[in-house]
Motif scaffolding. Sequence first.
Motif, PDB file in Angstrom:
ATOM      1  N   GLN A  93      -0.958  -6.493  -9.581  1.00 36.58           N
ATOM      2  CA  GLN A  93      -0.387  -5.233  -9.087  1.00 36.58           C
ATOM      3  C   GLN A  93      -0.347  -5.268  -7.564  1.00 36.58           C
ATOM      4  N   GLY A  94       0.542  -4.465  -6.987  1.00 30.39           N
ATOM      5  CA  GLY A  94       0.619  -4.352  -5.532  1.00 30.39           C
ATOM      6  C   GLY A  94      -0.554  -3.547  -4.982  1.00 30.39           C
ATOM      7  N   CYS A  95      -0.468  -3.160  -3.694  1.00 33.09           N
ATOM      8  CA  CYS A  95      -1.640  -2.561  -3.043  1.00 33.09           C
ATOM      9  C   CYS A  95      -1.969  -1.154  -3.567  1.00 33.09           C
ATOM     10  N   GLY A 109      -4.925   2.128  -0.665  1.00 35.30           N
ATOM     11  CA  GLY A 109      -3.609   1.505  -0.877  1.00 35.30           C
ATOM     12  C   GLY A 109      -2.524   2.203  -0.078  1.00 35.30           C
ATOM     13  N   TYR A 110      -2.587   3.551  -0.049  1.00 36.24           N
ATOM     14  CA  TYR A 110      -1.596   4.290   0.746  1.00 36.24           C
ATOM     15  C   TYR A 110      -1.777   3.989   2.237  1.00 36.24           C
ATOM     16  N   GLY A 111      -3.046   3.865   2.657  1.00 36.23           N
ATOM     17  CA  GLY A 111      -3.322   3.516   4.052  1.00 36.23           C
ATOM     18  C   GLY A 111      -2.711   2.174   4.415  1.00 36.23           C
ATOM     19  N   MET A 112      -2.851   1.191   3.486  1.00 47.53           N
ATOM     20  CA  MET A 112      -2.258  -0.137   3.709  1.00 47.53           C
ATOM     21  C   MET A 112      -0.740  -0.037   3.841  1.00 47.53           C
ATOM     22  N   MET A 113      -0.133   0.824   3.012  1.00 51.36           N
ATOM     23  CA  MET A 113       1.324   0.986   3.081  1.00 51.36           C
ATOM     24  C   MET A 113       1.746   1.565   4.431  1.00 51.36           C
ATOM     25  N   LEU A 300      -1.552  -9.484   1.417  1.00 45.48           N
ATOM     26  CA  LEU A 300      -2.234 -10.544   0.656  1.00 45.48           C
ATOM     27  C   LEU A 300      -2.354 -10.141  -0.812  1.00 45.48           C
ATOM     28  N   ILE A 301      -2.713  -8.875  -1.045  1.00 45.99           N
ATOM     29  CA  ILE A 301      -2.825  -8.381  -2.428  1.00 45.99           C
ATOM     30  C   ILE A 301      -1.462  -8.505  -3.109  1.00 45.99           C
ATOM     31  N   THR A 302      -0.400  -8.112  -2.384  1.00 45.90           N
ATOM     32  CA  THR A 302       0.952  -8.138  -2.958  1.00 45.90           C
ATOM     33  C   THR A 302       1.391  -9.557  -3.301  1.00 45.90           C
ATOM     34  N   GLU A 399       8.059  -6.822   1.525  1.00 45.98           N
ATOM     35  CA  GLU A 399       7.768  -7.008   0.095  1.00 45.98           C
ATOM     36  C   GLU A 399       6.584  -6.138  -0.333  1.00 45.98           C
ATOM     37  N   THR A 400       5.612  -5.947   0.568  1.00 40.26           N
ATOM     38  CA  THR A 400       4.453  -5.097   0.267  1.00 40.26           C
ATOM     39  C   THR A 400       4.899  -3.677  -0.046  1.00 40.26           C
ATOM     40  N   LEU A 401       5.773  -3.142   0.798  1.00 37.09           N
ATOM     41  CA  LEU A 401       6.246  -1.765   0.597  1.00 37.09           C
ATOM     42  C   LEU A 401       7.079  -1.655  -0.674  1.00 37.09           C
TER      43      LEU A 401
END
Length: 633
Positions: A93-95, A109-113, A300-302, A399-401
């Motif tokens: 799964q993504g962030c 996760g929202y903070g990372m976005m 990295l998670i993505t 790609e993360t977003l």
Amino acid sequence: IDTPHGISLQNGAVPGERGKQDKSVKRGNWGNQIEFVLTSVGYAVGLGNVWRFPYLCYRNGGGAFMFPYFIMLVFCGIPLFFMELSFGQFASQGCLGVWRVSPMFKGVGYGMMVVSTYIGIYYNVVICIAFYYFFVSMTRVLPWTYCSNPWNTPDCVGVLDGNLSSRAALNLTQLLNTTQKRTSPSEEYWRRYVLNLSDDIGNLGEVRLPLLGCLGVSWVVVFLCLIKGVKSSGKVVYFTATFPYVVLTILFVRGITLEGALTGIMYYLTPQWDKILNAKVWGDAASQIFYSLGCAWGGLITMASYNKFHNNCYRDSIIISITNCATSVYAGFVIFSILGFMANHLGVDVSKVADHGPGLAFVAYPEALTLLPISPLWSILFFFMLILLGLGTQFCLLETLVTAIVDEVGNEWIIRRKTFVTLGVAVAGFLLGVPLTTQAGIYWLLLMDNYAASFSLVVISCIMCVAIMYIYGHRNYFKDIEMMLGFPPPLFFQICWRFISPAIIFFILVFTVIQYRPISYNEYVYPTWAISIGFLMALSSVICIPIYAIYKVCRSEGDTLLERLKNATKASKDWGPALPEHRSGRYAPAFSPSTESHLEVQPLQPEKGQSEAAAASPVQGSNGSAHSQDSRL
């Protein structure tokens, strides 16, 4: 009963077909392992490796800086890198989606976005300036060679100007001492022509149309490379992640053959051991490792979420982290050999010509290149390398977003239209980047660089460590990794994750606060209102964490606050491996026997009795298992 079976066909879990067991047809996977490693290298190796690390190294004691740098890499960089890769790969799964592990912390996760959004906006503006320099280098004489242009001032003194070439270098140093205002043609080209810099951050002036055009070009390039998600970007990275090394090597060989190159390299490498006792050196080393590897950006998670479930991400994390740091050290040779040559030519100390950030990439280095024969060729190569280094990072940010949005909505409709989501994010990024191409654009760019992605990343990373190790539980997480890789994480990593890395992250946070100085650009000091905007940007990503946590606790079941907290932090029912054939052991689905016969899932024997008992209970059957069937299969 037929419906889950039908859906499972799409997911690659076809009973007769065990060959596809490790692929997620619905989300997509990397074509092969090399694509993932190259993408991650491209993501971690960015502009900072070229324009930040060599300068930090020279300023913090040369070769002595390598010592704290590599210690921080081993105790903080590699462990955090491995944690993020394993986290994303396990859940596919993504962030945002990974926070099923402890839903209360989804705000991380929202903070990372938010952080990725800020970085994505200004990073592409830096790439667009590199594009601009790349295009204008295609001439016989580089436009920043001489002082005879309309934008030059009387203070301009070029290293190649006719009126100076007759004088000896000695006279030049006297000239430099008498006129402290000496500006180079490359600096005037940068400030007075490319940026047409205004006098204040609030005075936006006009949009610089050449930069706007280049910004459009760079967003189009990023969109086209991501048009099919990791399927297309995985092919592009074969070039974008490897070619910078070819250019670095060409520039390195050219650099070390120049007179004075050795002086520059000695400046870069000579250890000043007394500086090792200075806390600032350790703080700089930790911060550089942390920001350089791209921890807590969500990328990295993505990237890891597109891996196959049993991929050895432990090996990958070590390869990528070490490659990233080796590139930084290598880039230092390339930069300082040419700066040494220029200092030698001018007859000044290397410290007079050394710079960092945009000043190095767009002023000091281009000026040094004008001294070389066929200078446009070296200039084209250098800026082409900067473009590729920037694009590798930009791919992952976008790609993360996109992945976070698509995974969050998660239905068939949006998965089929992922290209349109990518287009939407790219257009939004372009429009938000327009103010950065105005005459005050560079002030805003540096404001975002200094505040949007500095201490907020440290906070996000610290909370992520605590949530996984202490809320979800380190034993659970080590078991998950063992289930995925076939071996538990080595003892060293277990200790780092639980104690050492969070302590180092906390140290970076304290260091950042103590070392804080209000931002300035050359002589320009930012006004208070601009710095307030900077702090608001930094807070905007961190504030997601408590806001979402409060929301989740309020929405959780339970009579007392403690019960609600327990329910909000407990892993949700659909946490675990994404594909049904990997959900064994404690993730074995609690289905009714009739459904079980259709799916090829082999729960471990001791677990079987429990799962059937759970399936028999009416509440679990009607609510829990139905929910997990729909969302996971």
